[in-house]
Design an enzyme around this catalytic site. Structure first.
Site, PDB file in Angstrom:
ATOM      1  CG  HIS A 156      -2.011  -1.045   1.145  1.00 24.96           C
ATOM      2  ND1 HIS A 156      -3.323  -0.749   0.851  1.00 24.96           N
ATOM      3  CD2 HIS A 156      -1.966  -2.396   1.275  1.00 24.96           C
ATOM      4  CE1 HIS A 156      -4.045  -1.858   0.833  1.00 24.96           C
ATOM      5  NE2 HIS A 156      -3.241  -2.879   1.084  1.00 24.96           N
ATOM      6  CG  ASP A 361       0.449   9.346   0.476  1.00 27.83           C
ATOM      7  OD1 ASP A 361       0.226   8.154   0.762  1.00 27.83           O
ATOM      8  OD2 ASP A 361      -0.131  10.306   1.010  1.00 27.83           O
TER       9      ASP A 361
HETATM   10  P1  ADP Z   1      -2.640   6.979   4.949  1.00 26.73           P
HETATM   11  O1  ADP Z   1      -3.130   5.604   4.593  1.00 26.73           O
HETATM   12  O2  ADP Z   1      -1.165   7.185   4.791  1.00 26.73           O
HETATM   13  O3  ADP Z   1      -3.120   7.460   6.279  1.00 26.73           O
HETATM   14  P2  ADP Z   1      -4.576   7.928   2.957  1.00 26.73           P
HETATM   15  O4  ADP Z   1      -4.847   9.319   2.499  1.00 26.73           O
HETATM   16  O5  ADP Z   1      -4.427   6.938   1.862  1.00 26.73           O
HETATM   17  O6  ADP Z   1      -3.293   8.000   3.892  1.00 26.73           O
HETATM   18  O7  ADP Z   1      -5.763   7.419   3.871  1.00 26.73           O
HETATM   19  C1  ADP Z   1      -6.126   8.111   5.019  1.00 26.73           C
HETATM   20  C2  ADP Z   1      -7.542   7.718   5.442  1.00 26.73           C
HETATM   21  O8  ADP Z   1      -7.723   8.143   6.792  1.00 26.73           O
HETATM   22  C3  ADP Z   1      -8.604   8.421   4.621  1.00 26.73           C
HETATM   23  O9  ADP Z   1      -9.671   7.547   4.392  1.00 26.73           O
HETATM   24  C4  ADP Z   1      -9.026   9.591   5.505  1.00 26.73           C
HETATM   25  O10 ADP Z   1     -10.378   9.948   5.356  1.00 26.73           O
HETATM   26  C5  ADP Z   1      -8.790   9.034   6.903  1.00 26.73           C
HETATM   27  N1  ADP Z   1      -8.404  10.144   7.807  1.00 26.73           N
HETATM   28  C6  ADP Z   1      -7.287  10.857   7.768  1.00 26.73           C
HETATM   29  N2  ADP Z   1      -7.299  11.824   8.725  1.00 26.73           N
HETATM   30  C7  ADP Z   1      -8.455  11.703   9.379  1.00 26.73           C
HETATM   31  C8  ADP Z   1      -9.086  12.399  10.458  1.00 26.73           C
HETATM   32  N3  ADP Z   1      -8.525  13.449  11.074  1.00 26.73           N
HETATM   33  N4  ADP Z   1     -10.277  11.977  10.863  1.00 26.73           N
HETATM   34  C9  ADP Z   1     -10.868  10.954  10.260  1.00 26.73           C
HETATM   35  N5  ADP Z   1     -10.341  10.258   9.237  1.00 26.73           N
HETATM   36  C10 ADP Z   1      -9.165  10.622   8.799  1.00 26.73           C
END
Ligand code: ADP
Length: 458
Positions: A156, A361
């Site tokens: 991922h 990312d």
């Molecule tokens: P990573 O897997 O590196 O965290 P991604 O952008 O691929 O990055 O996925 C992050 C996920 O986490 C997304 O679905 C996003 O909506 C969720 N997310 C990130 N920050 C928050 C937050 N503050 N509150 C709720 N959900 C969050």
């Protein structure tokens, strides 16, 4: 149930509870309904004497097989090798790697223990799909235990460059881990090219004419399968959230720029804040009329690098607000907490600009969520880093180099002023792609490829 062998999914964390949620659960729902199977992962419990257990729930199409970790395994396998060695290295931050022999030892140990537990549960025609960087050695450990089933892996996070892999104290072993898999799925074509580069550099590997590689006796197919979201469901959620809840209170004419990220050094948050300050500095006309809402919940706080990034960001937001705020306007609203999903969806829809500027990312699902959440009649603009895997599919975003603060600041100025016609055209193109290549497309195409590989050498 179809003729196909059962699906065995292995991920670091098992989805728990009677009604588990999350992207991967949605992604695998149909596949488990069709073939049945088991989801394997850690229980989230830290126990001096770790146990393993099966559980099934009437509402779930898969059985669950969970196992506990000891405190030492949690520290060395999870916080240590996974998150203090592989995570920084794979995100281009070899300088943040903390290598200790006991990290690697327990990383190998947990994977070997898991392989032993799993091997005795497998049927001959089961197909095994291993998720992510915590479990790289699992296939090799299963092969050592005599398992000859099809085994696939999906990474991922970004796949590192050959040059970065050289920084691993056990780089040879790392490459060998890949040699246990039949199919290695990566997020982007860029990642696939880097993986093939690694094989190309090795005398014991051969690139075959069909694009796959041979390492020792194993034929490995490497392909990109960009991970995605449940686009239609997220769009519905955003529309209903925006209709039922108030958003951020803004002054008339004020616009919202929004970022949502785990507080991770790979997300480029200091650069983002600096670029926003550059916008305020160079575009006086937006002062008082734009707010950056940054939601960044804590993550992996037991790892030192995460404490450092938190301090840096708090200082930076304080400095910028101190320099620009006035009695009625605070330029940066920085929220260091998780926000419920539905609330987040409504906020995305309110934001005129989605600002997604990671320095590295694997994919970045926030970029996809932001677009899916927009009002089709009056959509906002996505600014997206070239260094997010999502950039490969989302060319109609404003693509930026997150290291170039002036460029990011100019992209913000352009997005804030973008005419509706251009916003709609960009949104339509992006949304078409997101609806076509959604989370179900991702899992279906991966599993089709995995079930289709022929075992052994071609
Ligand atoms: P990573 O897997 O590196 O965290 P991604 O952008 O691929 O990055 O996925 C992050 C996920 O986490 C997304 O679905 C996003 O909506 C969720 N997310 C990130 N920050 C928050 C937050 N503050 N509150 C709720 N959900 C969050």
């Amino acid at each position: 149930m179809s003729e196909a062998g059962r699906l065995i999914v292995v991920s670091n964390r098992l989805p728990l509870g009677p009604n588990p949620s999350g992207g991967l659960v949605v992604a695998l729902k149909d596949a488990f309904h069709e073939a049945g199977g088991i989801w394997v992962g850690t229980s989230g419990r830290i126990e001096a004497r770790p146990k393993q257990r099966f559980d099934s729930h009437p509402g779930l199409a898969f059985e669950r097989f969970s196992f506990d970790l000891t405190q030492k395994e949690h520290e060395n396998y999870y916080l240590g090798y996974s998150n203090s060695v592989l995570w920084p290295l794979f995100h281009g931050r070899a300088d943040l790697m903390e290598t200790r022999p006991e990290f690697l030892e327990d990383y190998r140990g947990v994977n070997a223990r898991l392989a032993q537990m799993l091997a005795s549960e497998l049927h001959r025609d089961d197909v095994i799909w291993v998720q992510d960087y915590h479990l790289l050695p699992l296939a090799q450990a299963l092969r050592d235990a005599g398992v000859s089933n099809r085994i696939g892996f999906f990474l991922h996070i970004p796949f590192p460059a050959l040059y970065d892999i050289m920084a691993l104290p056990n780089s040879e072993e790392f490459i060998g881990w890949l040699g246990g898999y039949d199919l290695v799925g990566l997020q982007t074509r860029r990642d696939v090219a880097r993986l093939l580069e690694v094989f190309r550099s090795r005398p014991d590997a051969e690139l075959l004419p069909d694009g796959s590689a041979k390492l020792g006796e194993q034929r490995i197919e490497a392909r990109s399968f960009p991970v995605a979201i449940d686009t239609a469901a997220f769009a519905r959620e955003a529309a209903s959230a925006a209709a039922s809840r108030p958003g951020v209170a803004l002054e008339p004419g004020e616009q919202l720029i929004m970022g949502v990220d785990r507080l991770d050094y790979s997300k480029g948050l200091p650069n983002r804040f600096k670029a926003f300050a550059r916008l305020l500095e160079t575009h006086a006309e937006v002062n008082g009329l734009v707010t950056l809402l940054q939601i960044a919940p804590p993550t992996r706080e037991a790892v030192a690098a995460y404490q450092d990034i938190r301090t840096e960001l708090e200082q930076l937001s304080g400095q910028i607000n101190g320099a620009y705020a006035d009695l009625t306007w605070t330029p940066i609203r920085y929220i260091h907490r998780a926000v419920p999903r539905a609330r987040l969806a409504g906020l995305y829809r309110q934001a005129a600009v989605g600002l997604v500027t990671p320095l590295a990312d694997g994919m970045n699902l926030v970029a996809k969520e932001y677009v899916a959440a927009q009002d089709p009649d009056n959509p906002g603009v996505l600014i997206l880093s070239d260094f997010a895997g999502a950039a490969e599919q989302m060319e109609d975003a404003l693509l930026v180099n997150p290291f170039d603060l002036d460029q990011v600041a100019e992209a913000m100025a352009r997005a804030l002023k973008m005419p509706k016609g251009e916003r709609c055209a960009r949104y339509d193109a992006l949304m078409d792609g997101l609806l076509r290549e959604d989370i179900n497309w991702w899992s279906r195409s991966y599993l089709k490829a995995l079930r289709g590989v022929s075992r052994g050498l071609s």
